[in-house]
Design an enzyme around this catalytic site. Structure first.
Site, mmCIF file in Angstrom:
data_model
loop_
_atom_site.group_PDB
_atom_site.id
_atom_site.type_symbol
_atom_site.label_atom_id
_atom_site.label_comp_id
_atom_site.label_asym_id
_atom_site.label_seq_id
_atom_site.Cartn_x
_atom_site.Cartn_y
_atom_site.Cartn_z
ATOM 1 N N SER A 1 -11.449 -0.216 3.224
ATOM 2 C CA SER A 1 -10.669 -0.632 4.391
ATOM 3 C C SER A 1 -10.008 0.592 5.014
ATOM 4 C CB SER A 1 -9.606 -1.651 3.984
ATOM 5 O OG SER A 1 -10.212 -2.807 3.462
ATOM 6 N N GLU B 1 -5.407 3.745 6.322
ATOM 7 C CA GLU B 1 -5.087 3.647 4.898
ATOM 8 C C GLU B 1 -5.514 4.890 4.140
ATOM 9 O OE1 GLU B 1 -6.091 0.779 1.059
ATOM 10 O OE2 GLU B 1 -5.980 -0.099 3.048
ATOM 11 N N ARG C 1 0.818 -1.217 0.000
ATOM 12 C CA ARG C 1 0.000 0.000 0.000
ATOM 13 C C ARG C 1 0.855 1.272 0.000
ATOM 14 N NH1 ARG C 1 -2.207 -3.513 -1.385
ATOM 15 N NH2 ARG C 1 -4.103 -4.532 -0.677
#
Length: 356
Positions: free
Chosen positions: A248, A348, A160
């Site tokens: 998420s 995130e 990520r």
């Protein structure tokens, strides 16, 4: 314009100035104008990975609305080179290449947002990541003030993250902003007559009735992923408040072997490469930690912000939330996980004008 109108969380106060860029030239000009004026800049396309403060953004918001998909050279050996504008809808792009029989991104169907955002986060889902098929990214470099093409090997992809995410500079005031503005992205996909890449994710393999490592068709994989995501509230639906989120909210923690050994029996453990010194790393599941720390689906109900009723990893706006409500919930969950397991989970989505 309120940023709530441009984000999937449907949260965020007003922008001082908002510009829509429908062409690459308009996008570069808008960014260059803001930089020359010394104005803080926020780039928004799909708005699916942003949580913006209730106070809004005191600067220029550039809404990236560029479009276009181009298929380049195609042969069995090198595959199909496909270039998409940064503002293209990601799921629509996946549908386009799947319809053409190309493999490599089919398991990332249904991910909200734009094509240009995917290499920034190295977006991944159901065993595939953008870094596996990305060939290059054309960008506008705000420091050198020129268009630059960055090859996949230049992008320092990780879990990520990428060079595009970590290269930040202070161009207007003390706050760092992204150095690179993505203009378009080129993928090198596999031409296999509609046969998918090997299925790498157990849940997806079960849904398809195949073993991990076996193949299906790109169409079947895309359809199965969309069903799985919809069941978790991870496909945008204006009528479903479980999708009023940024997907998420927490990344899966990456731990040292010593840290992972302290997790309770049954905690998921996956190899995650090595740190710069070559020491093995282990990834565990943020959703598992959240659930086992006592935060079940729907936690926070009947409040304005709750965990999704379908998936513990999504924080949701139930219709009348403020950004402050989501932040309070995120802090509660993160603190509870740390108390229970000694593991700090981190956000995130990009936080604009706010922090945990």
């Amino acid at each position: 314009m309120a940023l709530a109108d441009l984000t999937t969380f449907r949260l965020g106060g007003p922008a001082r100035r908002c510009v829509e860029a429908r062409t690459e030239t308009e996008l570069v000009d808008a960014v260059a104008h803001a930089d020359a004026a010394g104005e803080p800049l926020l780039l928004v396309a799909g708005g699916s990975n942003l949580l913006v403060a209730d106070e809004g953004f005191d600067g220029t918001v550039v809404r990236i609305a560029t479009s276009g998909v181009r298929f380049g050279s195609e042969d069995v050996c090198s595959g199909s080179f496909v270039t998409a504008a940064a503002g293209e809808d990601w799921d629509a792009f996946v549908a386009t290449v799947v319809e053409r029989g190309c493999a490599g991104v089919e398991a990332m169907a249904g991910v909200p947002g734009s094509v240009g955002a995917t290499p920034v986060q190295n977006v991944g889902a159901y065993g595939q990541e953008v870094s596996q098929t990305l060939a290059s990214v054309r960008t506008y470099d705000r420091v050198d003030r020129r268009v630059r093409t960055l090859a996949a090997g230049d992008l320092r992809f990780g879990y990520r993250t990428s060079l595009l995410k970590t290269s930040r500079v202070a161009l207007a005031g003390p706050h760092a902003e992204s150095r690179y503005v993505v203009l378009d992205v080129t993928f090198q996909l596999v031409l296999a007559g509609g046969v998918s890449a090997p299925v790498a994710y157990p849940e997806l393999a079960r849904a398809l009735g195949v073993e991990v490592g076996q193949r299906s068709t790109v169409t079947a994989v895309r359809d199965a992923v969309l069903r799985l995501r919809a069941a978790k509230g991870m496909v945008l639906d204006p009528a479903d408040h479980d999708t009023w989120s940024a997907g998420s909210f927490f990344t899966n923690p990456v731990l040292t072997e010593e840290e992972a050994a302290a997790l309770p029996a049954g905690a998921p453990r996956f190899g995650a490469g090595a740190d710069p010194e070559g020491r093995p790393l282990v990834k565990t599941s943020a959703a598992w930690l959240i659930d086992r720390a006592g935060y079940a689906k729907g936690h926070g109900s009947p409040g304005p912000a709750t965990l999704s009723t379908k998936h513990t990893l999504a924080l949701t706006n139930r219709g009348d939330a403020r950004t402050a409500d989501v932040l309070d919930l995120a802090r509660e969950v993160a603190a509870g996980v740390e108390r229970a397991f000694g593991v700090r989970i981190v956000n995130e989505p990009v936080l604009v004008g706010c922090s945990l």
